[in-house]
Scaffold this motif. Structure first.
Motif, PDB file in Angstrom:
ATOM      1  N   ILE A  92       0.760  -1.434  -0.019  1.00 21.58           N
ATOM      2  CA  ILE A  92       0.132   0.129   0.072  1.00 21.58           C
ATOM      3  C   ILE A  92       0.972   1.334   0.072  1.00 21.58           C
ATOM      4  CG2 ILE A  92      -1.559   1.185   1.441  1.00 21.58           C
ATOM      5  CD1 ILE A  92      -2.611  -1.391   2.600  1.00 21.58           C
ATOM      6  N   LEU A  93       1.924   1.347   0.830  1.00 19.20           N
ATOM      7  CA  LEU A  93       2.522   2.446   1.100  1.00 19.20           C
ATOM      8  C   LEU A  93       3.874   2.595  -0.045  1.00 19.20           C
ATOM      9  CD1 LEU A  93       2.849   2.502   5.023  1.00 19.20           C
ATOM     10  CD2 LEU A  93       1.345   3.925   3.586  1.00 19.20           C
ATOM     11  N   ASP A  94       4.499   1.839  -0.301  1.00 21.16           N
ATOM     12  CA  ASP A  94       5.395   1.803  -1.277  1.00 21.16           C
ATOM     13  C   ASP A  94       4.860   1.744  -2.717  1.00 21.16           C
ATOM     14  OD1 ASP A  94       8.076   2.631  -1.602  1.00 21.16           O
ATOM     15  OD2 ASP A  94       8.574   0.549  -2.136  1.00 21.16           O
ATOM     16  N   GLY A  95       3.649   1.121  -2.774  1.00 17.99           N
ATOM     17  CA  GLY A  95       2.930   1.044  -3.968  1.00 17.99           C
ATOM     18  C   GLY A  95       2.333   2.375  -4.720  1.00 17.99           C
ATOM     19  N   PHE A  96       2.161   3.283  -3.873  1.00 18.77           N
ATOM     20  CA  PHE A  96       1.657   4.679  -4.792  1.00 18.77           C
ATOM     21  C   PHE A  96       2.931   5.341  -5.182  1.00 18.77           C
ATOM     22  CE2 PHE A  96       1.652   6.183  -0.280  1.00 18.77           C
ATOM     23  CZ  PHE A  96       2.565   7.001  -0.050  1.00 18.77           C
ATOM     24  N   ASP A  97       4.105   5.228  -4.419  1.00 24.60           N
ATOM     25  CA  ASP A  97       5.149   5.964  -4.941  1.00 24.60           C
ATOM     26  C   ASP A  97       5.906   5.169  -6.046  1.00 24.60           C
ATOM     27  OD1 ASP A  97       7.352   4.590  -3.756  1.00 24.60           O
ATOM     28  OD2 ASP A  97       6.646   5.117  -1.559  1.00 24.60           O
ATOM     29  N   LEU A  98       5.701   4.002  -5.892  1.00 22.52           N
ATOM     30  CA  LEU A  98       6.116   3.236  -7.269  1.00 22.52           C
ATOM     31  C   LEU A  98       5.453   3.656  -8.377  1.00 22.52           C
ATOM     32  CD1 LEU A  98       7.179  -0.232  -5.984  1.00 22.52           C
ATOM     33  CD2 LEU A  98       8.958   1.269  -7.137  1.00 22.52           C
ATOM     34  N   GLY A  99       4.221   3.806  -8.127  1.00 24.39           N
ATOM     35  CA  GLY A  99       3.176   3.879  -9.115  1.00 24.39           C
ATOM     36  C   GLY A  99       3.329   5.341  -9.869  1.00 24.39           C
ATOM     37  N   LEU A 100       4.001   6.353  -9.003  1.00 25.02           N
ATOM     38  CA  LEU A 100       4.309   7.643  -9.701  1.00 25.02           C
ATOM     39  C   LEU A 100       5.320   7.367 -10.573  1.00 25.02           C
ATOM     40  CD1 LEU A 100       4.239   9.989  -6.768  1.00 25.02           C
ATOM     41  CD2 LEU A 100       2.354   9.470  -8.593  1.00 25.02           C
ATOM     42  N   GLY A 101       6.142   6.385 -10.530  1.00 21.13           N
ATOM     43  CA  GLY A 101       7.337   6.203 -11.374  1.00 21.13           C
ATOM     44  C   GLY A 101       6.823   5.561 -12.532  1.00 21.13           C
TER      45      GLY A 101
END
Length: 334
Positions: A22-31
């Motif tokens: 959940i938490l690292d998913g959205f910032d990986l999603g920005l990449g």
């Protein structure tokens, strides 16, 4: 052996994995979204929106991997040889993304290489996390308590599909994060791509929900036997309902609810995968109890976790509270 200790540790590791996704998913999603951002200002806002959080989000990956190593050493000894290549690739991609995150700012205006590294590291890390998940779900060959397969057994059409599905899922989290945390052109970018990514994620969930029971007998027995069928099928129905709500909220121009709905959708999918594999840590051979370390080792690490976990949760909540609100062009923490 105290039967409850492996269950506690399985719950802790499962929680750590869920928090990481959940938490690292959205910032990986920005990449994942980085290549489609047309303007440098949009990319700056995207990175600034996660700058205070991204490194702390990866704490949960350390807890999950470290907990598996200490609490379930036999499972660790089987999973690592089976998935060594995608795991190493994922870690290298995360390192590349972290380095590019820091160097992009100091390299301006000649930072094009770091933009590519940030996007590439994020996409590769997301894809390989999905490949690892697919490799675990489809099963690992074990003989005499050791990995008995080849170096590329993890590379199958199913694992490639789950890798692409995770990329789409993280992209959905990234778009809904932008809708919630930014304004102007960057928010418009999130609104433009969120419906498409939502459709891809829902489609991928349907395909995986059909693919796994058709190819893995133990999963088919878990979901379609009676009375399990009646108890478990509300989960995919709830996922379909949440997907519809996210679509309605996007159409209505809501800002925070699509992100919350995307998290719930991920959690429902995660619950479905857990139901398909429990009590196996290494499907279909090693259960929690088969792979567990000595009770003394589990208790020793559990004592430390009891003290540290509240600190990690408190720090995470504090950071998200301090840096709440929308990020505007020219603002940020880096």
């Amino acid at each position: 052996m105290e039967w409850y200790l492996p269950v506690i540790w399985a719950g802790l590791i499962g929680t750590a994995v869920a928090m990481y996704v959940i938490l690292d998913g959205f910032d990986l999603g920005l990449g994942v979204l980085f290549p489609i951002a047309r303007e440098e200002e949009e990319r700056d806002v995207m990175m600034n929106s996660v700058a205070p959080f991204w490194d702390g989000n990866e704490t949960w990956l350390v807890l999950g991997g470290g907990g598996l190593w200490v609490a379930f050493p036999q499972a660790y000894a089987v999973i690592m040889p089976a998935l060594y290549l995608p795991v190493i690739g994922m870690l290298l991609a995360l390192v590349l993304r972290g380095v590019s995150f820091e160097f992009r700012w100091v390299a301006k205006p000649s930072h094009g290489m770091w933009d590519i590294a940030f996007a590439g590291g994020s996409i590769v890390a997301a894809f390989l996390q999905g490949v690892i998940l697919g490799g675990l779900i489809q099963g690992i060959e074990v003989a005499d308590g050791q990995y008995a397969g080849g170096a590329f057994d993890w590379l199958t059409p199913f694992s490639v599909f789950t890798g692409l599905a995770v990329v789409a899922g993280y992209g959905l989290l990234g778009t809904t994060w932008l809708i919630m945390r930014t304004a102007g052109p960057t928010q418009d970018l999130g609104r433009q791509y969120a419906p498409m990514l939502l459709a891809l994620v829902l489609g991928a969930m349907v395909v995986i929900s059909l693919w796994t029971p058709l190819t893995v007998d133990r999963i088919a027995a878990r979901w379609f036997s009676l009375p399990n069928f009646f108890f478990l099928w509300p989960i995919p129905l709830a996922a379909a309902g949440v997907g519809y709500l996210i679509w309605r909220w996007l159409r209505a121009g809501r800002e925070g609810l699509p992100f919350v709905g995307s998290i719930i959708l991920f959690l429902l999918g995660y619950v479905g995968l857990v139901i398909s594999t429990v009590p196996y840590l290494v499907p279909p051979h090693l259960t929690f109890w088969d792979a567990a370390a000595a009770p003394a080792s589990q208790i020793f690490l559990l004592i430390g976790t009891v003290f540290l976990l509240p600190l990690v949760l408190g720090y995470t909540a504090f950071v998200y509270w301090v840096f709440r609100g929308k990020v505007s062009p020219g603002e940020g923490y880096h």
